[in-house]
Design a protein around this motif. Structure first.
Motif, PDB file in Angstrom:
ATOM      1  N   ASP A 136       0.798  -1.224   0.000  1.00 50.83           N
ATOM      2  CA  ASP A 136       0.000   0.000   0.000  1.00 50.83           C
ATOM      3  C   ASP A 136       0.835   1.280   0.000  1.00 50.83           C
ATOM      4  O   ASP A 136       0.412   2.294   0.560  1.00 50.83           O
ATOM      5  CB  ASP A 136      -0.947   0.002   1.197  1.00 50.83           C
ATOM      6  CG  ASP A 136      -0.208  -0.076   2.537  1.00 50.83           C
ATOM      7  OD1 ASP A 136       0.993  -0.377   2.541  1.00 50.83           O
ATOM      8  OD2 ASP A 136      -0.853   0.177   3.576  1.00 50.83           O
ATOM      9  N   SER A 138       2.016   4.784  -1.017  1.00 51.16           N
ATOM     10  CA  SER A 138       1.323   5.857  -1.743  1.00 51.16           C
ATOM     11  C   SER A 138       1.913   6.021  -3.141  1.00 51.16           C
ATOM     12  O   SER A 138       1.233   6.505  -4.057  1.00 51.16           O
ATOM     13  CB  SER A 138       1.415   7.169  -0.962  1.00 51.16           C
ATOM     14  OG  SER A 138       2.762   7.555  -0.745  1.00 51.16           O
ATOM     15  N   TYR A 140       2.349   3.778  -5.277  1.00 52.39           N
ATOM     16  CA  TYR A 140       1.564   2.987  -6.223  1.00 52.39           C
ATOM     17  C   TYR A 140       0.359   3.760  -6.755  1.00 52.39           C
ATOM     18  O   TYR A 140      -0.123   3.472  -7.852  1.00 52.39           O
ATOM     19  CB  TYR A 140       1.046   1.709  -5.552  1.00 52.39           C
ATOM     20  CG  TYR A 140       2.089   0.763  -5.017  1.00 52.39           C
ATOM     21  CD1 TYR A 140       3.376   0.694  -5.558  1.00 52.39           C
ATOM     22  CD2 TYR A 140       1.784  -0.087  -3.955  1.00 52.39           C
ATOM     23  CE1 TYR A 140       4.321  -0.193  -5.057  1.00 52.39           C
ATOM     24  CE2 TYR A 140       2.720  -0.980  -3.454  1.00 52.39           C
ATOM     25  CZ  TYR A 140       3.986  -1.029  -3.994  1.00 52.39           C
ATOM     26  OH  TYR A 140       4.906  -1.912  -3.494  1.00 52.39           O
ATOM     27  N   GLU A 141      -0.103   4.717  -5.970  1.00 49.53           N
ATOM     28  CA  GLU A 141      -1.281   5.473  -6.396  1.00 49.53           C
ATOM     29  C   GLU A 141      -0.979   6.382  -7.575  1.00 49.53           C
ATOM     30  O   GLU A 141      -1.891   6.892  -8.237  1.00 49.53           O
ATOM     31  CB  GLU A 141      -1.829   6.269  -5.211  1.00 49.53           C
ATOM     32  CG  GLU A 141      -2.333   5.375  -4.082  1.00 49.53           C
ATOM     33  CD  GLU A 141      -2.674   6.134  -2.810  1.00 49.53           C
ATOM     34  OE1 GLU A 141      -2.989   7.341  -2.915  1.00 49.53           O
ATOM     35  OE2 GLU A 141      -2.599   5.529  -1.714  1.00 49.53           O
ATOM     36  N   HIS A 142       0.311   6.570  -7.855  1.00 49.28           N
ATOM     37  CA  HIS A 142       0.728   7.364  -9.018  1.00 49.28           C
ATOM     38  C   HIS A 142       1.183   6.489 -10.176  1.00 49.28           C
ATOM     39  O   HIS A 142       1.281   6.970 -11.311  1.00 49.28           O
ATOM     40  CB  HIS A 142       1.861   8.311  -8.621  1.00 49.28           C
ATOM     41  CG  HIS A 142       1.529   9.221  -7.484  1.00 49.28           C
ATOM     42  ND1 HIS A 142       0.648  10.276  -7.592  1.00 49.28           N
ATOM     43  CD2 HIS A 142       1.936   9.216  -6.190  1.00 49.28           C
ATOM     44  CE1 HIS A 142       0.535  10.887  -6.421  1.00 49.28           C
ATOM     45  NE2 HIS A 142       1.307  10.256  -5.551  1.00 49.28           N
ATOM     46  N   VAL A 146      -5.978   1.600 -13.187  1.00 47.23           N
ATOM     47  CA  VAL A 146      -7.354   1.218 -12.882  1.00 47.23           C
ATOM     48  C   VAL A 146      -7.910   0.531 -14.119  1.00 47.23           C
ATOM     49  O   VAL A 146      -8.034   1.142 -15.180  1.00 47.23           O
ATOM     50  CB  VAL A 146      -8.208   2.445 -12.508  1.00 47.23           C
ATOM     51  CG1 VAL A 146      -9.657   2.040 -12.310  1.00 47.23           C
ATOM     52  CG2 VAL A 146      -7.658   3.110 -11.256  1.00 47.23           C
ATOM     53  N   ASN A 153     -10.906   2.067  -6.885  1.00 45.89           N
ATOM     54  CA  ASN A 153      -9.745   2.585  -7.601  1.00 45.89           C
ATOM     55  C   ASN A 153      -8.449   2.378  -6.825  1.00 45.89           C
ATOM     56  O   ASN A 153      -7.440   1.934  -7.383  1.00 45.89           O
ATOM     57  CB  ASN A 153      -9.934   4.074  -7.899  1.00 45.89           C
ATOM     58  CG  ASN A 153     -10.919   4.323  -9.026  1.00 45.89           C
ATOM     59  OD1 ASN A 153     -11.477   3.382  -9.588  1.00 45.89           O
ATOM     60  ND2 ASN A 153     -11.128   5.578  -9.353  1.00 45.89           N
ATOM     61  N   LYS A 154      -8.463   2.690  -5.532  1.00 43.94           N
ATOM     62  CA  LYS A 154      -7.225   2.580  -4.754  1.00 43.94           C
ATOM     63  C   LYS A 154      -6.774   1.133  -4.662  1.00 43.94           C
ATOM     64  O   LYS A 154      -5.575   0.845  -4.721  1.00 43.94           O
ATOM     65  CB  LYS A 154      -7.420   3.179  -3.364  1.00 43.94           C
ATOM     66  CG  LYS A 154      -6.124   3.262  -2.556  1.00 43.94           C
ATOM     67  CD  LYS A 154      -6.301   4.054  -1.270  1.00 43.94           C
ATOM     68  CE  LYS A 154      -6.374   5.535  -1.540  1.00 43.94           C
ATOM     69  NZ  LYS A 154      -6.315   6.334  -0.283  1.00 43.94           N
ATOM     70  N   LEU A 157      -5.056   0.363  -7.858  1.00 44.12           N
ATOM     71  CA  LEU A 157      -3.766   1.055  -7.957  1.00 44.12           C
ATOM     72  C   LEU A 157      -2.713   0.354  -7.115  1.00 44.12           C
ATOM     73  O   LEU A 157      -1.564   0.187  -7.550  1.00 44.12           O
ATOM     74  CB  LEU A 157      -3.927   2.514  -7.509  1.00 44.12           C
ATOM     75  CG  LEU A 157      -4.768   3.413  -8.405  1.00 44.12           C
ATOM     76  CD1 LEU A 157      -4.967   4.783  -7.753  1.00 44.12           C
ATOM     77  CD2 LEU A 157      -4.129   3.580  -9.779  1.00 44.12           C
ATOM     78  N   TRP A 158      -3.087  -0.055  -5.918  1.00 47.80           N
ATOM     79  CA  TRP A 158      -2.136  -0.773  -5.064  1.00 47.80           C
ATOM     80  C   TRP A 158      -1.759  -2.122  -5.693  1.00 47.80           C
ATOM     81  O   TRP A 158      -0.588  -2.505  -5.686  1.00 47.80           O
ATOM     82  CB  TRP A 158      -2.736  -1.004  -3.687  1.00 47.80           C
ATOM     83  CG  TRP A 158      -2.811   0.218  -2.832  1.00 47.80           C
ATOM     84  CD1 TRP A 158      -2.133   1.399  -2.999  1.00 47.80           C
ATOM     85  CD2 TRP A 158      -3.623   0.394  -1.663  1.00 47.80           C
ATOM     86  NE1 TRP A 158      -2.464   2.286  -2.018  1.00 47.80           N
ATOM     87  CE2 TRP A 158      -3.371   1.701  -1.177  1.00 47.80           C
ATOM     88  CE3 TRP A 158      -4.525  -0.418  -0.990  1.00 47.80           C
ATOM     89  CZ2 TRP A 158      -4.000   2.205  -0.035  1.00 47.80           C
ATOM     90  CZ3 TRP A 158      -5.150   0.079   0.146  1.00 47.80           C
ATOM     91  CH2 TRP A 158      -4.885   1.371   0.615  1.00 47.80           C
ATOM     92  N   SER A 187      -4.078  -5.914  -1.572  1.00 50.03           N
ATOM     93  CA  SER A 187      -5.348  -5.224  -1.750  1.00 50.03           C
ATOM     94  C   SER A 187      -6.337  -6.152  -2.431  1.00 50.03           C
ATOM     95  O   SER A 187      -7.460  -6.353  -1.950  1.00 50.03           O
ATOM     96  CB  SER A 187      -5.161  -3.942  -2.564  1.00 50.03           C
ATOM     97  OG  SER A 187      -4.582  -4.215  -3.833  1.00 50.03           O
TER      98      SER A 187
END
Length: 264
Positions: A136, A138, A140-142, A146, A153-154, A157-158, A187
């Motif tokens: 998890d 952060s 990975y969120e960039h 998706v 979504n998160k 992304l993870w 996730s």
């Protein structure tokens, strides 16, 4: 009564529960003394927000004598994680009764961006016996993608972000094929089929409560696809929960499907 021995390949213990739940500690102590089942001890950073107090952690390591333990780290902070490793090695050399005796030290890769994550990875690949990568970051969120509208979504992304991170480490020649790796949490369970399909053979272990918590919440895996959602409850918060027969049935189904995902 349902026991974790019936579906786990190894014992994964959270140190912060030992003092409040002696039966929990004794379960893992029994695994170490009476069976061949390996035990990994976690510093409980995911549950506590910060790593378990190091000097107390030393005492529990000596009491349990795990096969592996996660060295204290700092969430998403490369420099402080490296500093914590140095501090831990002072405890390590000062406590030779057990710490100097054989348990493998797991170093967690931490950082908030690619450069810091790679720096921490390189450090752990030289210092640690075992390298752990979280699910998890952060970061990975960039970098994740998706793919569907069904899953959160998160979560997607993870899931795809860790896959991409590991793939890039391999592509750029950073990945250490001679070191075992552990994947912390997940996730979406289907993430792990990627590593099997791409023969990333030195990912030796993973830990996740996903099939268990989902079963307690009445959620069944869709075969080897898993779920599009993730229950937010921590398994540690359910330690005193007594599952019903229906929940046990769902847990056993989910863990069977999870093992198919990782080709077990």
């Amino acid at each position: 009564m349902l026991g974790s021995d019936s579906y786990n390949d190894y014992g994964y213990a959270l140190v912060h529960l030992f003092e409040t739940h002696p039966t929990y500690f004794n379960h893992y102590r029994r695994l170490r003394k009476q069976t061949d089942t390996p035990v990994l001890l976690d510093n409980s950073i995911f549950e506590l927000g910060t790593s378990f107090e190091p000097k107390e952690y030393v005492k529990w390591i000596e009491a349990l004598e795990p096969n592996y333990y996660i060295v204290p780290d700092v969430l998403e902070n490369c420099e402080e994680t490296i500093d914590e490793w140095g501090k831990w090695m002072t405890y390590y050399t000062d406590n030779t009764n057990y710490l100097g005796g054989g348990a493998l030290k797991i170093g967690v890769v931490q950082g908030a961006n690619w450069n810091d994550l790679v720096k921490c990875y390189r450090f752990m690949s030289e210092q640690a016996d075992y390298i752990a990568i979280s699910f998890d970051y952060s970061y990975y969120e960039h970098t994740g993608e998706v793919a569907t509208t069904a899953a959160g979504n998160k979560l997607q992304l993870w899931c795809s972000g860790r896959q991409r991170f590991i793939h890039q480490l391999i592509d750029e020649g950073v990945w250490r094929w001679d070191k075992p790796h552990h994947l912390l949490g997940c996730s979406l369970a289907r993430e792990f089929s990627y590593y099997v399909d791409n023969n990333i053979y030195n990912i030796k272990s993973v830990d996740t409560s996903n099939p268990i918590v989902a079963g307690i919440k009445g959620l069944r895996y869709n075969d080897t696809f898993g779920l599009d959602c993730k229950p937010s409850t921590l398994l540690a918060d359910l330690i005193d929960h007594e599952p019903t027969d229906d929940q046990i049935e769902d847990i056993m189904y989910n863990t069977t499907m999870f093992k198919k995902i990782i080709n077990r």
